[in-house]
Design an enzyme around this catalytic site. Structure first.
Site, PDB file in Angstrom:
ATOM      1  N   ASP A  37      67.900  34.545  21.739  1.00  0.00           N
ATOM      2  CA  ASP A  37      67.215  34.071  20.544  1.00  0.00           C
ATOM      3  C   ASP A  37      67.507  34.574  19.124  1.00  0.00           C
ATOM      4  OD1 ASP A  37      65.676  32.568  22.327  1.00  0.00           O
ATOM      5  OD2 ASP A  37      63.919  34.171  22.426  1.00  0.00           O
TER       6      ASP A  37
ATOM      7  N   LYS B  47      58.641  33.491  16.378  1.00  0.00           N
ATOM      8  CA  LYS B  47      59.019  32.193  16.471  1.00  0.00           C
ATOM      9  C   LYS B  47      58.097  31.734  17.693  1.00  0.00           C
ATOM     10  CE  LYS B  47      60.982  32.932  21.004  1.00  0.00           C
ATOM     11  NZ  LYS B  47      60.238  32.654  22.036  1.00  0.00           N
TER      12      LYS B  47
HETATM   13  O1  C5P Z   1      69.555  36.553  26.187  1.00  0.00           O
HETATM   14  P1  C5P Z   1      68.425  37.598  26.119  1.00  0.00           P
HETATM   15  O2  C5P Z   1      68.915  38.918  26.411  1.00  0.00           O
HETATM   16  O3  C5P Z   1      67.209  37.353  25.322  1.00  0.00           O
HETATM   17  O4  C5P Z   1      67.899  37.399  27.591  1.00  0.00           O
HETATM   18  C1  C5P Z   1      66.826  37.880  28.356  1.00  0.00           C
HETATM   19  C2  C5P Z   1      66.754  37.558  29.644  1.00  0.00           C
HETATM   20  O5  C5P Z   1      66.134  36.506  29.879  1.00  0.00           O
HETATM   21  C3  C5P Z   1      68.236  37.389  30.510  1.00  0.00           C
HETATM   22  O6  C5P Z   1      68.818  38.548  31.035  1.00  0.00           O
HETATM   23  C4  C5P Z   1      67.794  36.230  31.571  1.00  0.00           C
HETATM   24  O7  C5P Z   1      67.062  36.964  32.658  1.00  0.00           O
HETATM   25  C5  C5P Z   1      66.831  35.495  30.741  1.00  0.00           C
HETATM   26  N1  C5P Z   1      67.145  34.223  30.121  1.00  0.00           N
HETATM   27  C6  C5P Z   1      67.752  33.278  31.002  1.00  0.00           C
HETATM   28  N2  C5P Z   1      68.186  32.082  30.394  1.00  0.00           N
HETATM   29  C7  C5P Z   1      68.317  31.977  29.053  1.00  0.00           C
HETATM   30  C8  C5P Z   1      67.735  33.033  28.256  1.00  0.00           C
HETATM   31  C9  C5P Z   1      67.081  34.167  28.863  1.00  0.00           C
HETATM   32  O8  C5P Z   1      67.671  33.253  32.136  1.00  0.00           O
HETATM   33  N3  C5P Z   1      68.765  30.870  28.381  1.00  0.00           N
END
Ligand code: C5P
Length: 299
Positions: free
Chosen positions: A137, A10
């Site tokens: 994501d 993406k």
């Molecule tokens: O959700 P995911 O595990 O992919 O997110 C990885 C990191 O990215 C989270 O631990 C956080 O630090 C950051 N993040 C965030 N806000 C979001 C998505 C991700 O702060 N909406």
């Protein structure tokens, strides 16, 4: 007996980021567009859970239970009382730690592949719920196309897209950690009021019309200053793509992949050639979007 699922990368055509929430995440208005760069995940019954990976970036992919593909198999097995005794093989073409949701793509693909292999009968809503538990994501990787993600990015509204958009992607010589980029966003925002993230109507209209000039005028990425702060050389890549005639140039998600919009395939090829010659990036790929979400290609 094995099942193979193909899953797209993406690019975020808008990434509006709010202030850090008490849980550490950030509220987003995240406009995802799936593009035609794909990983393929093949699941085969085995004695135990095993992950292998092939592709140019394979050496950077964790093969233990932290891999999102392994976590997806374990989550589905737990929910449907199955054994996660499977071999997951990832044929990796999406850049690793690149801001193109490569890890999330593998999570969504493994989930769909295991679901097909085990015949769980899980509904789409249940699969999306597991995706959201795996990462912000991951639900989008399952659905593909184009969508507006709110909350952490996991609450999706599908978006209409009225045409094909042609992109060039420049992959950098090293990755960027998504949490580190969000932390840098917080540091840069210190002492400022961060507005609520809102989707741009101009951008949604440009997508619906399939109008690349209007899309170019409306794209934005609030994580771009943070990515550039951690990876200043990206400014040179962005400048090289702009000089080559890109309609717009931006960092993809948390980076460090940079994305360049072209009006059609010929100009995309020209921009790609100029970026290759610029020496400002590791590899260059062209891809168009929207692309379909995770799809079983072999069962
Ligand atoms: O959700 P995911 O595990 O992919 O997110 C990885 C990191 O990215 C989270 O631990 C956080 O630090 C950051 N993040 C965030 N806000 C979001 C998505 C991700 O702060 N909406």
């Amino acid at each position: 007996m094995s099942v193979t699922v193909r899953v797209p990368a993406k690019v975020n055509v808008q990434l509006a980021v709010g202030a850090a929430r008490p849980d550490g995440f950030h509220d987003l208005a995240n406009v995802f567009l799936a593009v035609g760069l794909y990983d393929e995940v093949t699941v085969t019954p085995a004695d135990g859970l095993r992950v292998t990976c092939a592709g140019p970036d394979a050496g950077q992919v964790p093969l233990d239970r932290t891999n999102l593909a392994a976590r997806a198999a374990l989550a589905l097995a737990e929910r449907y009382d199955r054994s996660a005794a499977v071999h997951l093989h990832i044929a990796k073409d999406i850049p690793v730690a690149g801001g193109m949701a490569g890890g999330s793509a593998d999570g969504a693909a493994a989930l769909l592949a295991c679901d097909a292999l085990w015949g769980t009968g899980a509904s789409r809503a249940e699969l999306l719920e597991i995706c959201a538990e795996l990462g912000s994501d991951v639900p989008f990787s399952l659905v593909g196309g184009a969508a507006l993600g709110t909350g952490r990015g996991e609450k999706l509204r599908p978006l209409e897209v009225g045409g094909t958009f042609h992109w060039v992607f420049a992959m950098a010589g090293r990755g960027l950690s998504t949490p580190a980029v969000f932390r840098e966003f917080d540091r840069l925002a210190e002492g400022r009021d961060v507005p609520e993230p809102v989707a741009s109507q101009d951008l949604l209209d440009a997508l619906a019309k399939g109008d690349p000039d209007a899309l170019a005028a409306a794209v934005s990425n609030d994580l771009q200053p943070a990515a550039l702060s951690l990876f200043p050389e990206l400014a040179g890549t962005l400048a090289a793509g702009r000089a080559a005639g890109a309609l717009t140039a931006l960092v993809s998600g948390s980076g460090p992949t940079t994305a360049f919009l072209a009006r059609e395939t010929e100009s995309a090829a020209r921009i790609a050639e100029a970026l290759r010659a610029s020496g400002t990036c590791r590899t260059v790929r062209t891809a168009s979007g929207p692309a379909p979400g995770a799809t079983v290609v072999f069962a």
